[in-house]
Scaffold this motif. Sequence first.
Motif, PDB file in Angstrom:
ATOM      1  N   LEU A 342       0.824  -1.205   0.000  1.00  0.00           N
ATOM      2  CA  LEU A 342       0.000   0.000   0.000  1.00  0.00           C
ATOM      3  C   LEU A 342       0.860   1.257   0.000  1.00  0.00           C
ATOM      4  CD1 LEU A 342      -2.737   1.333   0.042  1.00  0.00           C
ATOM      5  CD2 LEU A 342      -2.804   1.053   2.530  1.00  0.00           C
ATOM      6  N   THR A 343       1.948   1.239   0.746  1.00  0.00           N
ATOM      7  CA  THR A 343       2.849   2.389   0.751  1.00  0.00           C
ATOM      8  C   THR A 343       3.331   2.700  -0.657  1.00  0.00           C
ATOM      9  OG1 THR A 343       3.573   1.979   3.027  1.00  0.00           O
ATOM     10  CG2 THR A 343       5.056   3.245   1.614  1.00  0.00           C
ATOM     11  N   ARG A 346       0.384   3.968  -3.176  1.00  0.00           N
ATOM     12  CA  ARG A 346      -0.007   5.374  -3.027  1.00  0.00           C
ATOM     13  C   ARG A 346       0.898   6.301  -3.836  1.00  0.00           C
ATOM     14  NH1 ARG A 346      -3.634   6.266   1.146  1.00  0.00           N
ATOM     15  NH2 ARG A 346      -3.848   4.587   2.695  1.00  0.00           N
ATOM     16  N   ARG A 347       2.139   5.901  -4.037  1.00  0.00           N
ATOM     17  CA  ARG A 347       3.085   6.713  -4.800  1.00  0.00           C
ATOM     18  C   ARG A 347       2.605   6.936  -6.245  1.00  0.00           C
ATOM     19  NH1 ARG A 347       8.777   7.549  -4.398  1.00  0.00           N
ATOM     20  NH2 ARG A 347       8.769   6.291  -2.511  1.00  0.00           N
ATOM     21  N   GLU A 349      -0.656   7.092  -7.317  1.00  0.00           N
ATOM     22  CA  GLU A 349      -2.074   7.442  -7.363  1.00  0.00           C
ATOM     23  C   GLU A 349      -2.403   8.282  -8.593  1.00  0.00           C
ATOM     24  OE1 GLU A 349      -5.303   9.992  -4.696  1.00  0.00           O
ATOM     25  OE2 GLU A 349      -3.618   8.987  -3.706  1.00  0.00           O
ATOM     26  N   THR A 353      -5.375   7.039 -11.399  1.00  0.00           N
ATOM     27  CA  THR A 353      -6.634   7.715 -11.685  1.00  0.00           C
ATOM     28  C   THR A 353      -6.932   7.759 -13.179  1.00  0.00           C
ATOM     29  OG1 THR A 353      -5.521   9.874 -11.676  1.00  0.00           O
ATOM     30  CG2 THR A 353      -6.545   9.154  -9.613  1.00  0.00           C
ATOM     31  N   VAL A 388      -4.821  -2.994   0.173  1.00  0.00           N
ATOM     32  CA  VAL A 388      -4.558  -2.359  -1.113  1.00  0.00           C
ATOM     33  C   VAL A 388      -5.820  -2.319  -1.968  1.00  0.00           C
ATOM     34  CG1 VAL A 388      -3.188  -2.439  -3.229  1.00  0.00           C
ATOM     35  CG2 VAL A 388      -2.149  -3.096  -1.050  1.00  0.00           C
ATOM     36  N   TRP A 391      -8.215   0.368  -0.771  1.00  0.00           N
ATOM     37  CA  TRP A 391      -7.735   1.696  -1.171  1.00  0.00           C
ATOM     38  C   TRP A 391      -7.957   1.937  -2.653  1.00  0.00           C
ATOM     39  CZ3 TRP A 391      -3.782   2.843  -4.668  1.00  0.00           C
ATOM     40  CH2 TRP A 391      -3.423   4.203  -4.751  1.00  0.00           C
ATOM     41  N   LEU A 392      -7.635   0.947  -3.474  1.00  0.00           N
ATOM     42  CA  LEU A 392      -7.765   1.109  -4.917  1.00  0.00           C
ATOM     43  C   LEU A 392      -9.230   1.218  -5.327  1.00  0.00           C
ATOM     44  CD1 LEU A 392      -6.242   1.218  -7.606  1.00  0.00           C
ATOM     45  CD2 LEU A 392      -6.408  -1.274  -7.722  1.00  0.00           C
ATOM     46  N   LEU A 395     -10.478   4.575  -4.538  1.00  0.00           N
ATOM     47  CA  LEU A 395      -9.968   5.538  -5.517  1.00  0.00           C
ATOM     48  C   LEU A 395     -10.820   5.513  -6.782  1.00  0.00           C
ATOM     49  CD1 LEU A 395      -7.526   7.509  -6.042  1.00  0.00           C
ATOM     50  CD2 LEU A 395      -6.450   5.591  -7.252  1.00  0.00           C
TER      51      LEU A 395
END
Length: 492
Positions: A342-343, A346-347, A349, A353, A388, A391-392, A395
Amino acid sequence: MTSRHRLLPAAALAAAALLTVTACTTSAPEPETAELTVATPQAAVTAAASGTAAERAVETSRALWGSSPVVVLARADDPDAVAEAAEQGERIGVPVLIAAEGVDVATEIDRLGAATVATVGEGPTADDLALGDVDAVPAADVEAPAARDADSSTLVVVSGPADAAASATARAAGAELLALPEGVTDLQQDASVVGAMGASETDSTLVVGSAFTDRPHLEWSVAAARSGAELPGGGQQFFPDRRFVALYGAPGTSALGVLGEQDVAATVQRAADTAAGYQASSDRPVVPMLELIATVAAGDAGPDGDYSNELDPDRLRPYVEAAAAAGQYVVLDLQPGRTDFLTQARRYESLLTEPNVGLALDPEWRLAPDQVPLRQIGGVDAAEVNGVSTWLADLVDAHSLPPKLFVLHQFRSSMLRDRAAIDLSRPELTTLVHVDGQGSQPDKQATWRALHDGAPAVAWGWKNFYDEDEPMLTPEQTMTEVSPVPDLVTYQ
């Protein structure tokens, strides 16, 4: 004084035993003072998705109409009457309701302020409805009232022919109507639906039909379809109507796969040529793909101590943009070393998108604090994978994007620990297990079968290695000798 006009003998209606409606205590306005006003739902997405067509007709009327001097009414047990009621509702330009046991049409008639119930078929009568000052007259005898005040700025998506009454109510309100093609129950499923919803300029969306009952993440589904953004190959659904063929590697180096053996333009062209070699053997359209290694496992700890080199997103963006222009999909591959997925995700993102970019986790390179790449083979727990994917998916939801491909690499069972606990519930993601075995074909096939044993319901990927496979399968062999046939074939 109450006015009640019987259309049929009371005994005939009593035998039907259809209606259990509640008497209204508020008198409706007189016909000459009633208005015809439509509404646009304040919410971006509204659902008329109760269990019966009669209930959904009431919900549709409530969503799209403010008031009406007339409503058209038919009995639920008379399909011909319901069909005629829909026609009459469109002719007169008023809401259409269906009388059925347990459905409180009386309250909706009262809310609309209707002074006339235009009936179709064998009733019901005003007596059956137990209404106040309302006339029940044959629909054929009712003239269209004055024009409505405006059109409803609503896109109404109807999932099936059972909702003819709701469809007629929508048309009468001047709403934009979209009937889903036969067999389509998911807004992401059909390219024509996504195209139509993306082209609509209405302010809100009303979805009608049992297909939308208890549908999770309905607001995202509607918003994604209304974005009009399509996946390579059309529509917003990955499988089973397409297959992907990918090049794997990192920009600027041939050591990690064939993707890095040429520049951006040549890579996109090579991906297209490789995918084209599969079309003759594939029962689905074949879409080219690039799998870009965004973070590369490293032999030394590096400044951050995680044994992983993270590429700048700007270095990957030319591939993403060139692939999008060529109708190709991109997956970003993470090899996190001693940090977590996950760290690193996020880099990237800003790239994730984009509608044509998905994400891959490579657990081989997810190491414990005392492990080093190439000395040990890593693995990941389901909890980290689910972190993950949540989070995805969030998003995707936040940006009203089409679903994303979520790839999990595996060639040993230990790489995806407690795989059965991986969350597959989010419709914003399509999860694919990519089997990365290399070497002799008997060994690769054995790994393929072993990883399928007890597997969850996911898509599947197969990898062909130019240098390590003995021998590497041709496209035709890959399609005929690998069973089940993979949804994704990758070349490294």
